[in-house]
Design an enzyme around this catalytic site. Structure first.
Site, PDB file in Angstrom:
ATOM      1  CG  ASP A 190      -0.427  -5.131   1.421  1.00 47.70           C
ATOM      2  OD1 ASP A 190      -1.167  -4.312   1.986  1.00 47.70           O
ATOM      3  OD2 ASP A 190       0.818  -5.157   1.598  1.00 47.70           O
ATOM      4  CG  MET A 209      -1.890  -1.116   1.277  1.00 50.88           C
ATOM      5  SD  MET A 209      -2.878  -1.136   2.787  1.00 50.88           S
ATOM      6  CE  MET A 209      -3.944   0.269   2.566  1.00 50.88           C
ATOM      7  CG  HIS A 210       0.249   3.372   2.459  1.00 53.07           C
ATOM      8  ND1 HIS A 210      -1.051   3.799   2.623  1.00 53.07           N
ATOM      9  CD2 HIS A 210       0.450   2.403   3.397  1.00 53.07           C
ATOM     10  CE1 HIS A 210      -1.603   3.099   3.626  1.00 53.07           C
ATOM     11  NE2 HIS A 210      -0.714   2.254   4.097  1.00 53.07           N
TER      12      HIS A 210
HETATM   13  O1  LIG Z   1       1.731   0.085   5.101  1.00 50.18           O
HETATM   14  C1  LIG Z   1       1.088  -0.944   5.171  1.00 50.18           C
HETATM   15  C2  LIG Z   1      -0.336  -0.915   5.554  1.00 50.18           C
HETATM   16  O2  LIG Z   1      -0.817   0.337   5.928  1.00 50.18           O
HETATM   17  C3  LIG Z   1       1.749  -2.258   4.846  1.00 50.18           C
HETATM   18  O3  LIG Z   1       0.935  -3.336   5.172  1.00 50.18           O
HETATM   19  C4  LIG Z   1       2.093  -2.324   3.376  1.00 50.18           C
HETATM   20  O4  LIG Z   1       0.869  -2.404   2.663  1.00 50.18           O
HETATM   21  C5  LIG Z   1       3.017  -3.456   2.941  1.00 50.18           C
HETATM   22  O5  LIG Z   1       3.185  -4.467   3.836  1.00 50.18           O
HETATM   23  P1  LIG Z   1       3.834  -5.922   3.582  1.00 50.18           P
HETATM   24  O6  LIG Z   1       2.770  -6.780   2.954  1.00 50.18           O
HETATM   25  O7  LIG Z   1       5.003  -5.772   2.661  1.00 50.18           O
HETATM   26  O8  LIG Z   1       4.151  -6.403   4.947  1.00 50.18           O
END
Ligand SMILES: O=C(CO)[C@@H](O)[C@H](O)COP(=O)(O)O
Ligand SMILES: Nc1ncnc2c1ncn2[C@@H]1O[C@H](COP(=O)(O)OP(=O)(O)O)[C@@H](O)[C@H]1O
Length: 497
Positions: free
Chosen positions: A239, A81-82
């Protein structure tokens, strides 16, 4: 038999999963790519590395002898994300993507709070955190004006990969929710937020549902991947939304614990007005018109992988963790806080760093390894605790991610959360949710819920052990004091990083 593909565009690697109509995994492939940390707190990736990795993983899938590529009907995505991808007029990335775990944007977060005031929570439903996308846009605007000048539109990581495969620009609600530019309850880009920061509406891509069809493959992508050009491409989701779909979190009552690079405790919300006062994230789900609340530990699995890479290089997780089952809760008085890259929930703090407390001469490497796992789980328990205090029942937790691969860790989760922890058969994390979005989008099922009853299969249930629950309750109270006790020390140490 027809197939669908779920792509999980993670932080360390992209994983592609091929599933049949029964939800059975027929083939999988994974490709990793580098992370760049040019300065302390920075974290970037090259968007084209994601595209090359995805194409290579798809090519590997379609080349497997048991796979009939012509029978692949649909494909969808789960994305880290983000992360900010800025595109120029010609649709090329202006610079490297700035990722979710990059913490350079503290000043921009304060600016967002100051500019939006109460609107921040009422519109975006979230606080301004370094990891989110709007602070990154403002950082580029302030620090790299020449790059900002060239930027015509922004995308999130999986949207860029999908764009390169289809030529179509879109973003789904679940990922858009993590940008701080979306009116989460109203499901539209917020004109007020865009205007407050001088961003034109054309800076944001069209919004779609996660199961929405966005097109088919470009001829070149079909050639490169070995997929039929007619393969239907569905938007996909964040994700954590996809992890929740793949764990069957599609109604109230179940909680998800995901231990990947980051760690997440996630709870389904059907009501857009649910209010946690910004203490946890509140985002649109990948299921239409549904939401979820979640707390995030920035360095969950990352804490253990850091420990392994630093003190057990070349060993497997099983080798590193052998013998930890014989150690009592509390690792003989050793406590770890997993703040290796700062923290999000419950302490939004980019300066705090990790600590081991209580080291003594009797501790061996295995005590440290167990303490790391306990510290990660205590951190996630802060979110469980917060949900319980907000009146939610947390008694059944579906555990996913790399952290769900170790039975001792699953029992530890049950004992620390004081809840039944359920593992999944064929645990595939968000990739399964992405494949389910494609299966639903292709019309194989009437709803995502119907797809989940076919695809999501519960395996072992770990029940809390009364004596361990009691021990961990005492230890958790001590763990919770470490943040305040080490905050000032870390502020002072910052100058030496
Ligand atoms: O920043 C966040 C949710 O806000 C993370 O969950 C990222 O979306 C990526 O996480 P991984 O799947 O690489 O642990
Ligand atoms: N066999 C294992 N036992 C315990 N933990 C594991 C094991 N394998 C992976 N992990 C944990 O899972 C993490 C990776 O999870 P994964 O879901 O693949 O992450 P991501 O999708 O963020 O790349 C590792 O950092 C590690 O902490």
């Amino acid at each position: 038999m027809s197939y669908v593909i779920g792509i999980d565009l993670g932080t360390s690697a992209v994983k592609a999963l091929l599933l049949d109509k029964n939800g059975a995994i027929v083939a999988e492939a994974s490709k990793s790519y580098p992370l760049f940390h040019e300065h302390s707190g920075w974290s970037e990736q090259r968007p084209d590395d994601w595209v090359d990795g995805t194409i290579a993983a798809l090519r590997e899938l379609t080349s497997q002898p048991n796979v009939n590529a012509d029978a692949i009907e649909g494909i969808s995505f789960s994305g880290q994300m983000h992360g900010l991808v800025l595109l120029d007029e010609a649709g090329n990335p202006v610079r490297n993507a700035i990722l979710w775990n990059d913490t350079r944007t503290t000043a921009q977060c304060r600016e967002i709070e100051f500019t939006l005031g109460e609107q921040l929570l009422s519109i975006t439903r979230n606080p301004a955190l370094e990891g989110f996308t709007l602070p990154k846009i403002l950082w580029v605007k302030q620090h790299e004006p020449e790059n900002f000048e060239k930027s015509k539109l922004f995308l999130l990581p999986k949207d860029y990969v999908r764009y390169r495969l289809t030529g179509e620009l879109h973003m789904d609600y679940s990922d858009a929710a993590g940008t701080l530019l979306l009116d989460v309850a109203g499901k539209s880009w917020s004109a007020s937020v865009l205007e407050a920061f001088g961003l034109p509406a054309s800076f944001c891509p069209p919004l779609v549902e996660s199961h929405g069809l966005v097109g088919t493959l470009l001829p070149q992508s079909a050639d490169d991947t070995g997929l039929p050009a007619s393969t239907k491409v569905f938007a996909g989701g964040a994700d954590n939304a996809c992890g929740a779909i793949g764990a069957g979190i599609l109604e109230e009552g179940l909680t998800m614990c995901s231990i990947g690079t980051s760690g997440v405790i996630l709870s389904y919300e059907k009501n857009s007005a649910s209010d946690f006062g910004g203490k946890v994230h509140f985002f649109n789900h990948g299921k239409e018109d549904a939401f979820y609340a979640m707390g995030v530990t920035l360095a969950a699995g990352y804490s253990l992988s850091w420990f392994k890479n630093t003190f057990a290089k070349g060993e497997s997780y099983d080798e590193l963790l052998s013998g930890i089952e014989a150690i009592k809760p509390g690792s003989n008085g050793l406590l770890f806080t997993p703040y290796l890259v700062g923290e999000r929930t419950p302490h939004a703090d980019s300066v705090i760093r990790a600590s081991f407390i209580g080291v003594d001469g009797s501790h061996e490497r295995k005590h440290f390894a167990r303490a790391v796992m306990e510290g990660i789980t205590f951190s996630l328990n802060e979110s469980v605790d917060m949900f319980r205090k907000a009146g939610k029942t947390v008694d059944r937790v579906i555990s996913i991610g790399g952290g769900a691969q170790n039975p001792v860790w699953l029992q530890m989760q049950a004992d620390i959360f004081n809840a039944n922890v359920i593992a999944l058969e064929n645990e595939q994390g968000p990739g399964l949710g992405a494949a389910m979005l494609a299966a639903y989008g292709c019309g194989w099922f009437d709803s995502l819920d119907a797809c989940a009853s076919q695809f999501v299969k519960h395996a072992a249930v770990y029940e809390p052990n009364e004596a361990a629950v009691e021990q961990y309750a005492g230890l958790f109270a001590i763990y919770q004091q470490v943040y305040a006790q080490t905050q000032g020390l870390n502020e002072s140490l910052k100058a030496y990083r």
